[in-house]
Design a protein around this motif. Sequence first.
Motif, PDB file in Angstrom:
ATOM      1  N   ILE A   1      35.377  37.022  42.842  1.00 43.81           N
ATOM      2  CA  ILE A   1      34.720  35.873  43.008  1.00 43.81           C
ATOM      3  C   ILE A   1      35.564  34.716  42.810  1.00 43.81           C
ATOM      4  O   ILE A   1      35.507  33.460  43.392  1.00 43.81           O
ATOM      5  CB  ILE A   1      33.642  35.674  41.893  1.00 43.81           C
ATOM      6  CG1 ILE A   1      32.442  37.025  42.322  1.00 43.81           C
ATOM      7  CG2 ILE A   1      33.016  34.319  42.065  1.00 43.81           C
ATOM      8  CD1 ILE A   1      31.975  36.810  43.719  1.00 43.81           C
ATOM      9  N   VAL A   2      36.667  34.766  41.613  1.00 40.35           N
ATOM     10  CA  VAL A   2      37.432  33.699  41.498  1.00 40.35           C
ATOM     11  C   VAL A   2      38.860  33.765  42.181  1.00 40.35           C
ATOM     12  O   VAL A   2      39.561  32.797  42.606  1.00 40.35           O
ATOM     13  CB  VAL A   2      37.868  33.512  39.904  1.00 40.35           C
ATOM     14  CG1 VAL A   2      36.561  33.107  39.048  1.00 40.35           C
ATOM     15  CG2 VAL A   2      38.257  34.853  39.444  1.00 40.35           C
ATOM     16  N   VAL A   3      39.429  35.123  42.571  1.00 39.59           N
ATOM     17  CA  VAL A   3      40.434  35.276  43.331  1.00 39.59           C
ATOM     18  C   VAL A   3      40.334  34.681  44.599  1.00 39.59           C
ATOM     19  O   VAL A   3      41.363  34.181  45.196  1.00 39.59           O
ATOM     20  CB  VAL A   3      40.903  36.737  43.379  1.00 39.59           C
ATOM     21  CG1 VAL A   3      41.813  37.066  44.342  1.00 39.59           C
ATOM     22  CG2 VAL A   3      41.218  37.098  41.927  1.00 39.59           C
ATOM     23  N   SER A   4      39.151  34.841  45.148  1.00 45.33           N
ATOM     24  CA  SER A   4      38.966  33.977  46.717  1.00 45.33           C
ATOM     25  C   SER A   4      39.266  32.558  46.617  1.00 45.33           C
ATOM     26  O   SER A   4      40.000  32.215  47.663  1.00 45.33           O
ATOM     27  CB  SER A   4      37.433  34.019  47.104  1.00 45.33           C
ATOM     28  OG  SER A   4      37.143  35.648  47.255  1.00 45.33           O
ATOM     29  N   ALA A   5      39.256  31.892  45.308  1.00 48.94           N
ATOM     30  CA  ALA A   5      39.373  30.640  45.610  1.00 48.94           C
ATOM     31  C   ALA A   5      41.069  30.383  45.223  1.00 48.94           C
ATOM     32  O   ALA A   5      41.352  29.047  45.397  1.00 48.94           O
ATOM     33  CB  ALA A   5      38.692  29.888  44.512  1.00 48.94           C
TER      34      ALA A   5
ATOM     35  N   ALA B   1      40.180  39.558  49.655  1.00 49.21           N
ATOM     36  CA  ALA B   1      40.237  37.997  49.799  1.00 49.21           C
ATOM     37  C   ALA B   1      41.278  37.373  50.637  1.00 49.21           C
ATOM     38  O   ALA B   1      40.971  36.387  51.552  1.00 49.21           O
ATOM     39  CB  ALA B   1      40.589  37.491  48.308  1.00 49.21           C
ATOM     40  N   ALA B   2      42.403  37.983  50.666  1.00 55.39           N
ATOM     41  CA  ALA B   2      43.441  37.530  51.558  1.00 55.39           C
ATOM     42  C   ALA B   2      43.055  38.101  52.948  1.00 55.39           C
ATOM     43  O   ALA B   2      43.310  37.133  54.010  1.00 55.39           O
ATOM     44  CB  ALA B   2      44.785  38.280  51.278  1.00 55.39           C
ATOM     45  N   LEU B   3      42.470  39.157  53.432  1.00 59.06           N
ATOM     46  CA  LEU B   3      42.124  39.488  54.750  1.00 59.06           C
ATOM     47  C   LEU B   3      40.842  38.848  55.213  1.00 59.06           C
ATOM     48  O   LEU B   3      40.814  38.520  56.330  1.00 59.06           O
ATOM     49  CB  LEU B   3      42.193  41.000  54.695  1.00 59.06           C
ATOM     50  CG  LEU B   3      43.369  41.847  54.505  1.00 59.06           C
ATOM     51  CD1 LEU B   3      42.915  43.184  54.639  1.00 59.06           C
ATOM     52  CD2 LEU B   3      44.351  41.564  55.674  1.00 59.06           C
ATOM     53  N   SER B   4      39.794  38.658  54.276  1.00 64.00           N
ATOM     54  CA  SER B   4      38.653  38.378  54.824  1.00 64.00           C
ATOM     55  C   SER B   4      38.285  36.878  55.051  1.00 64.00           C
ATOM     56  O   SER B   4      37.505  36.263  55.787  1.00 64.00           O
ATOM     57  CB  SER B   4      37.397  38.661  54.078  1.00 64.00           C
ATOM     58  OG  SER B   4      37.426  38.265  52.697  1.00 64.00           O
ATOM     59  N   CYS B   5      39.236  36.263  53.967  1.00 62.08           N
ATOM     60  CA  CYS B   5      39.121  34.572  54.135  1.00 62.08           C
ATOM     61  C   CYS B   5      37.835  33.890  53.636  1.00 62.08           C
ATOM     62  O   CYS B   5      37.694  32.788  54.038  1.00 62.08           O
ATOM     63  CB  CYS B   5      39.583  33.954  55.597  1.00 62.08           C
ATOM     64  SG  CYS B   5      40.942  34.713  56.346  1.00 62.08           S
ATOM     65  N   ASN B   6      36.868  34.828  53.151  1.00 64.04           N
ATOM     66  CA  ASN B   6      35.924  34.220  52.655  1.00 64.04           C
ATOM     67  C   ASN B   6      35.067  35.057  51.245  1.00 64.04           C
ATOM     68  O   ASN B   6      35.397  36.301  51.430  1.00 64.04           O
ATOM     69  CB  ASN B   6      34.664  33.974  53.699  1.00 64.04           C
ATOM     70  CG  ASN B   6      33.996  35.224  53.970  1.00 64.04           C
ATOM     71  OD1 ASN B   6      32.890  35.652  53.364  1.00 64.04           O
ATOM     72  ND2 ASN B   6      34.533  35.991  55.131  1.00 64.04           N
TER      73      ASN B   6
ATOM     74  N   LEU C   1      33.519  43.664  50.391  1.00 65.43           N
ATOM     75  CA  LEU C   1      34.535  44.919  50.606  1.00 65.43           C
ATOM     76  C   LEU C   1      35.015  45.572  49.253  1.00 65.43           C
ATOM     77  O   LEU C   1      35.136  46.647  49.168  1.00 65.43           O
ATOM     78  CB  LEU C   1      35.872  44.112  51.569  1.00 65.43           C
ATOM     79  CG  LEU C   1      35.524  43.864  52.795  1.00 65.43           C
ATOM     80  CD1 LEU C   1      36.679  43.014  53.459  1.00 65.43           C
ATOM     81  CD2 LEU C   1      35.351  45.123  53.586  1.00 65.43           C
ATOM     82  N   THR C   2      35.282  44.561  48.181  1.00 65.30           N
ATOM     83  CA  THR C   2      35.615  45.150  47.180  1.00 65.30           C
ATOM     84  C   THR C   2      34.560  46.011  46.505  1.00 65.30           C
ATOM     85  O   THR C   2      35.021  47.021  45.828  1.00 65.30           O
ATOM     86  CB  THR C   2      35.837  44.005  46.388  1.00 65.30           C
ATOM     87  OG1 THR C   2      36.863  42.852  46.863  1.00 65.30           O
ATOM     88  CG2 THR C   2      36.500  44.452  44.886  1.00 65.30           C
ATOM     89  N   TYR C   3      33.238  45.366  46.613  1.00 67.55           N
ATOM     90  CA  TYR C   3      32.222  46.439  46.130  1.00 67.55           C
ATOM     91  C   TYR C   3      32.228  47.851  46.561  1.00 67.55           C
ATOM     92  O   TYR C   3      32.273  49.001  46.055  1.00 67.55           O
ATOM     93  CB  TYR C   3      31.008  45.655  46.226  1.00 67.55           C
ATOM     94  CG  TYR C   3      29.806  46.792  45.982  1.00 67.55           C
ATOM     95  CD1 TYR C   3      29.348  47.216  44.921  1.00 67.55           C
ATOM     96  CD2 TYR C   3      28.898  47.263  47.246  1.00 67.55           C
ATOM     97  CE1 TYR C   3      28.372  48.034  44.762  1.00 67.55           C
ATOM     98  CE2 TYR C   3      28.129  48.129  47.128  1.00 67.55           C
ATOM     99  CZ  TYR C   3      27.597  48.439  45.734  1.00 67.55           C
ATOM    100  OH  TYR C   3      26.636  49.473  45.588  1.00 67.55           O
ATOM    101  N   GLU C   4      32.319  47.817  48.064  1.00 67.79           N
ATOM    102  CA  GLU C   4      31.977  48.879  48.869  1.00 67.79           C
ATOM    103  C   GLU C   4      33.449  49.707  48.656  1.00 67.79           C
ATOM    104  O   GLU C   4      33.250  51.123  48.498  1.00 67.79           O
ATOM    105  CB  GLU C   4      32.303  48.623  50.271  1.00 67.79           C
ATOM    106  CG  GLU C   4      32.208  50.008  51.349  1.00 67.79           C
ATOM    107  CD  GLU C   4      30.566  50.567  51.103  1.00 67.79           C
ATOM    108  OE1 GLU C   4      30.747  51.515  51.491  1.00 67.79           O
ATOM    109  OE2 GLU C   4      29.817  49.929  50.565  1.00 67.79           O
ATOM    110  N   ILE C   5      34.701  49.550  47.922  1.00 67.54           N
ATOM    111  CA  ILE C   5      35.804  50.151  47.845  1.00 67.54           C
ATOM    112  C   ILE C   5      35.727  50.794  46.612  1.00 67.54           C
ATOM    113  O   ILE C   5      35.931  51.863  46.512  1.00 67.54           O
ATOM    114  CB  ILE C   5      36.998  49.336  48.303  1.00 67.54           C
ATOM    115  CG1 ILE C   5      37.097  49.227  49.614  1.00 67.54           C
ATOM    116  CG2 ILE C   5      38.173  50.072  47.736  1.00 67.54           C
ATOM    117  CD1 ILE C   5      38.321  48.208  50.078  1.00 67.54           C
TER     118      ILE C   5
END
Length: 439
Positions: A384-388, A348-353, A360-364
């Motif tokens: 989903i909530v951490v992004s906010a 979330a910090a790297l992707s900004c969206n 990315l989280t799913y793939e990893i």
Amino acid sequence: MMAEVLTLLVFSLLLLFCIVKNVSVLIALFAGLVLFTIYALYRKFTFGEILRMMLAGVKEARTILIVFSLIGMLTALWRAGGTIPFIIYHTVSVIDPKFFVLFSFLLCSLVSLLTGTAFGTVSTMGIICMMTGKALGIPDFYLGGAILSGIFFGDRCSPMSSSALLVSELTRTNIHRNITNMMRTSIIPFILAVTFYAVTGRLESSPQVTGEKLSFFAQSFNLTPWVLLPAAVIIFLTLLRLNIKVTILCSIIAGILVSIFCQGMSVYELIRCMLIGYRSGNAKLAELMDGGGIASMFQTMLIIAISSSYFGIFRKTNLLDKIKQWSFMVARRSTNFAAVLVVSVITAALSCNQTLATMLTYEITEKMFKDREKLAVFLENSVIVVSALIPWSIAAAFPLTTIGAPKSSIVYAVYLYALPLWNLVMSYVDSRRGDKSVI
């Protein structure tokens, strides 16, 4: 190993540059696409193979893109038909101003649950709550945090939510079963948030909030109860667990009928509304209600299309393998949810969206789970909530900018903290019972 690290480092720097310079994240995503293509060429893949990787990734997101188009039309019709104005007008006029911060959280939770969009909710109910709260003398810090919490309540678990649909498509799970799991795992965090806002946001004295302050809604729309039909259709068909595309399409049809028969719109106006969104001739109303339409979803759809194309490349080139190994190590030393949560903070910090962070989280982390439903709800309770909660993420920056709240309001968005922290605690409790991934 060095090539992978260098590729990801350059991509991270590109994102950081766009954040610092306030440049559209799309530029960084396009640059990332070029960067990952170069990496694939370095790994001896041909241009034809790389193109097929990209198309395979986009193909996986085709359902999401179709639903996004439908949601764009639906949110415009809910504005034009009077559904959202009815909810705002009749709800705000009956609240107790002493608990306005709490009501702001609950109202935004309700609208986001009905519409499934955090951005749509903050552009309507969020602005209304901020506008009314300011009139009551409530600090922006409190209003901003409560509104941010509320708009992501439904964004996470509404059957119309693009993020819920994204997780469902990624994990190949049933969205309605996911929603049931999400509701079950959010009961305690929701109660904690309600209690927190009831205690900390209480005003000892304030003027009465009346419908008169929102009289332009009644002057601009025919606020008959029939305008609630599109919302009723969504709720009813969701309970029947119909396909999400069918559910939204039925609500769109109801919205068209309501717009024609209750608001007197012409066919031309309806088509224009569904394509470019609702537009009001009343400047005061336009400030609060304009929006929606397929055009409003274009940038998000473009982000999803580009992000999806990454994953075809990631899967074939194994670019994320080292990060996957690290996440497995975290899971072994703690719990699967803890690993997903840590990875989600980084992505979330790297992707900004929110969309790219989710992918990315799913793939990893996907290889950690045999039960896809557990993976789905873990993603919903983390990324989903951490992004906010990331100040420079679109998921936080757009809502706070829209309502004019300071970034410090993130501190007061307690539901967004309570949800992942509660599930983190429960994951450790469950791990002591022998299951590191119980939901």
